[in-house]
Design an enzyme around this catalytic site. Structure first.
Site, PDB file in Angstrom:
ATOM      1  N   GLY A   8       0.830  -1.209   0.000  1.00  0.00           N
ATOM      2  CA  GLY A   8       0.000   0.000   0.000  1.00  0.00           C
ATOM      3  C   GLY A   8       0.858   1.250   0.000  1.00  0.00           C
ATOM      4  N   GLY A  11      -0.569   4.857  -1.017  1.00  0.00           N
ATOM      5  CA  GLY A  11      -1.649   5.460  -0.249  1.00  0.00           C
ATOM      6  C   GLY A  11      -1.181   6.678   0.554  1.00  0.00           C
ATOM      7  N   GLN A  12      -2.128   7.271   1.270  1.00  0.00           N
ATOM      8  CA  GLN A  12      -1.831   8.507   2.010  1.00  0.00           C
ATOM      9  C   GLN A  12      -0.686   8.318   2.991  1.00  0.00           C
ATOM     10  OE1 GLN A  12      -4.765   9.708   4.883  1.00  0.00           O
ATOM     11  NE2 GLN A  12      -4.128  11.860   4.863  1.00  0.00           N
ATOM     12  N   ASP A  53      -0.868  -8.162  -5.846  1.00  0.00           N
ATOM     13  CA  ASP A  53      -2.106  -8.078  -5.079  1.00  0.00           C
ATOM     14  C   ASP A  53      -1.955  -8.931  -3.817  1.00  0.00           C
ATOM     15  OD1 ASP A  53      -4.661  -8.210  -4.102  1.00  0.00           O
ATOM     16  OD2 ASP A  53      -5.608  -8.473  -6.061  1.00  0.00           O
ATOM     17  N   TYR A 143     -15.558  -1.506   7.265  1.00  0.00           N
ATOM     18  CA  TYR A 143     -14.162  -1.165   7.561  1.00  0.00           C
ATOM     19  C   TYR A 143     -13.869  -1.412   9.046  1.00  0.00           C
ATOM     20  CZ  TYR A 143     -10.043   1.899   8.133  1.00  0.00           C
ATOM     21  OH  TYR A 143      -8.806   2.418   8.430  1.00  0.00           O
ATOM     22  N   LYS A 147     -11.405  -4.086  10.935  1.00  0.00           N
ATOM     23  CA  LYS A 147     -10.319  -3.625  11.804  1.00  0.00           C
ATOM     24  C   LYS A 147     -10.382  -4.309  13.179  1.00  0.00           C
ATOM     25  CE  LYS A 147      -7.854  -1.358   9.083  1.00  0.00           C
ATOM     26  NZ  LYS A 147      -6.511  -1.877   8.787  1.00  0.00           N
ATOM     27  N   ILE A 173      -6.066  11.137   9.491  1.00  0.00           N
ATOM     28  CA  ILE A 173      -4.716  11.630   9.219  1.00  0.00           C
ATOM     29  C   ILE A 173      -4.791  12.761   8.191  1.00  0.00           C
ATOM     30  CG2 ILE A 173      -2.395  11.027   8.408  1.00  0.00           C
ATOM     31  CD1 ILE A 173      -3.179   9.631  11.044  1.00  0.00           C
TER      32      ILE A 173
HETATM   33  N1  SER Z   1      -9.468   7.770   8.014  1.00  0.00           N
HETATM   34  C1  SER Z   1     -10.248   6.566   8.136  1.00  0.00           C
HETATM   35  C2  SER Z   1     -11.584   6.723   7.509  1.00  0.00           C
HETATM   36  O1  SER Z   1     -12.087   7.808   7.542  1.00  0.00           O
HETATM   37  C3  SER Z   1     -10.407   6.214   9.583  1.00  0.00           C
HETATM   38  O2  SER Z   1      -9.339   5.420   9.956  1.00  0.00           O
HETATM   39  O3  SER Z   1     -12.125   5.766   7.065  1.00  0.00           O
END
Ligand code: SER
Length: 320
Positions: A8, A11-12, A53, A143, A147, A173
């Site tokens: 990843g 990604g950010q 992947d 999500y 987690k 973040i």
């Molecule tokens: N930044 C994430 C989201 O908004 C939260 O961990 O899904």
């Protein structure tokens, strides 16, 4: 750790963490990877890069063997908002990708695995004014479900196989290098870009929505500090609450107005409001402070100043 694989890496967080880890461990020793999006020039030009992947275990194994990887940082994830549109995709990437990482780590006797978690583990039943380290975890998003399951799975692999696994519950973040993709907290980045580009922003959550947030330099510092902590001193492993600052969208707008007095904000809440409302305003991160010395540096105004400066320069150069 001699060879770190970042999954990843476009990604950010992954894109900036790759560069930060290359600075510490050497360019050739940090292998960046992603599924299909090409990496930034900075990532591509500074060290090795692979496309694969993670949901395909054989491909992951092949890359780990090729570079003799002994540590994996798995930043690949489908975040909360996209995960609500495509729950099965979120399950596949977040769970099947994770179990492949853990299985390969056991098979190749890796020295360390870092798996990020999120404030998305919280939900109804969690004290929302300040989420404790140990509390009810009943998320309302796919999500969040992945987690919570991921934290439990990681802790299982620590106690069952003796793997060194570490993980943080990241807040939203905020950064100025790579845009976040598909999260609920994305407004806290978009507000700065739109303030610089257009002098106004339409926010998809309400003015009084308050969430825990963190500036990227603190996120990188916290991640690296945890990676370098003495494993034998950790009582928690995969689920450290990580706090820095908490503010409402209205307070963000006021902070921006100190530097862009004509900045205007309007509100058009959508489905992400319910997700934001299910998450806590702040988190208790005393376990991270006690067990590995976590200490953030930025507050809202110092972050705003820096964000507007960096984004303002990019805008002047025509880069955004
Ligand atoms: N930044 C994430 C989201 O908004 C939260 O961990 O899904």
């Amino acid at each position: 750790m001699k060879k770190i694989l970042i999954i990843g890496a476009v990604g950010q967080i992954g894109s900036e963490l790759t560069l930060a880890l290359r600075n510490i461990y050497g360019n050739e020793n940090v292998i960046a990877s992603t599924r299909k999006t090409p990496p930034s020039d900075k990532v591509r030009e500074s060290g090795p890069f692979e496309f694969f992947d993670t949901t395909n275990k054989d491909d992951l194994l092949k890359v780990c063997k090729k570079y003799e990887i002994d540590a994996i940082v798995n930043m690949a994830a489908i975040l909360s908002a996209v995960g609500e549109k495509y729950p099965m995709l979120a399950w596949d990437v977040n769970m099947n990708g994770l179990i492949n990482v853990l299985e390969v780590a056991v098979e190749l006797k890796m020295k360390q695995v870092l798996i990020p978690s999120s404030i998305a583990v919280f939900g109804p039943g969690t004290p929302l004014d300040c989420a404790p380290q140990e509390t009810v975890l009943k998320p309302t998003t796919m999500y969040g479900v992945t987690k919570v399951a991921g934290e439990l799975l990681c802790d299982y692999y620590v106690q069952r196989f003796g793997l060194d696994i570490r993980g943080l519950r990241y807040p939203g973040i905020i950064s100025n290098e790579t845009l976040p993709g598909g999260g609920t907290t994305d407004y806290a980045v978009a507000i700065y870009y739109d303030a610089v580009k257009y002098g106004k922003y339409t926010c998809f959550v309400k003015e009084d929505t308050k969430l825990p947030m963190m500036y990227m330099p603190d996120c990188l510092k916290g991640t690296i500090d945890l990676m370098q902590a003495d494993f034998s001193k950790l009582k928690h492993h995969s689920d450290f609450n990580l706090g820095a600052m908490s503010f409402t969208v209205g307070e963000m707008a006021d902070s921006i107005k100190k530097y862009i007095p004509d900045f205007e904000i309007t509100y058009e809440p959508d489905f992400r409001q319910a997700i934001a409302d299910s998450w806590p305003d702040a988190v208790d991160d005393s376990a991270a402070k006690e067990e590995w010395g976590w200490k953030p540096s930025y507050d809202l105004d110092t972050m705003t100043q820096d964000m507007l400066k960096v984004i303002g320069e990019k805008h002047k150069k025509g880069l955004i």
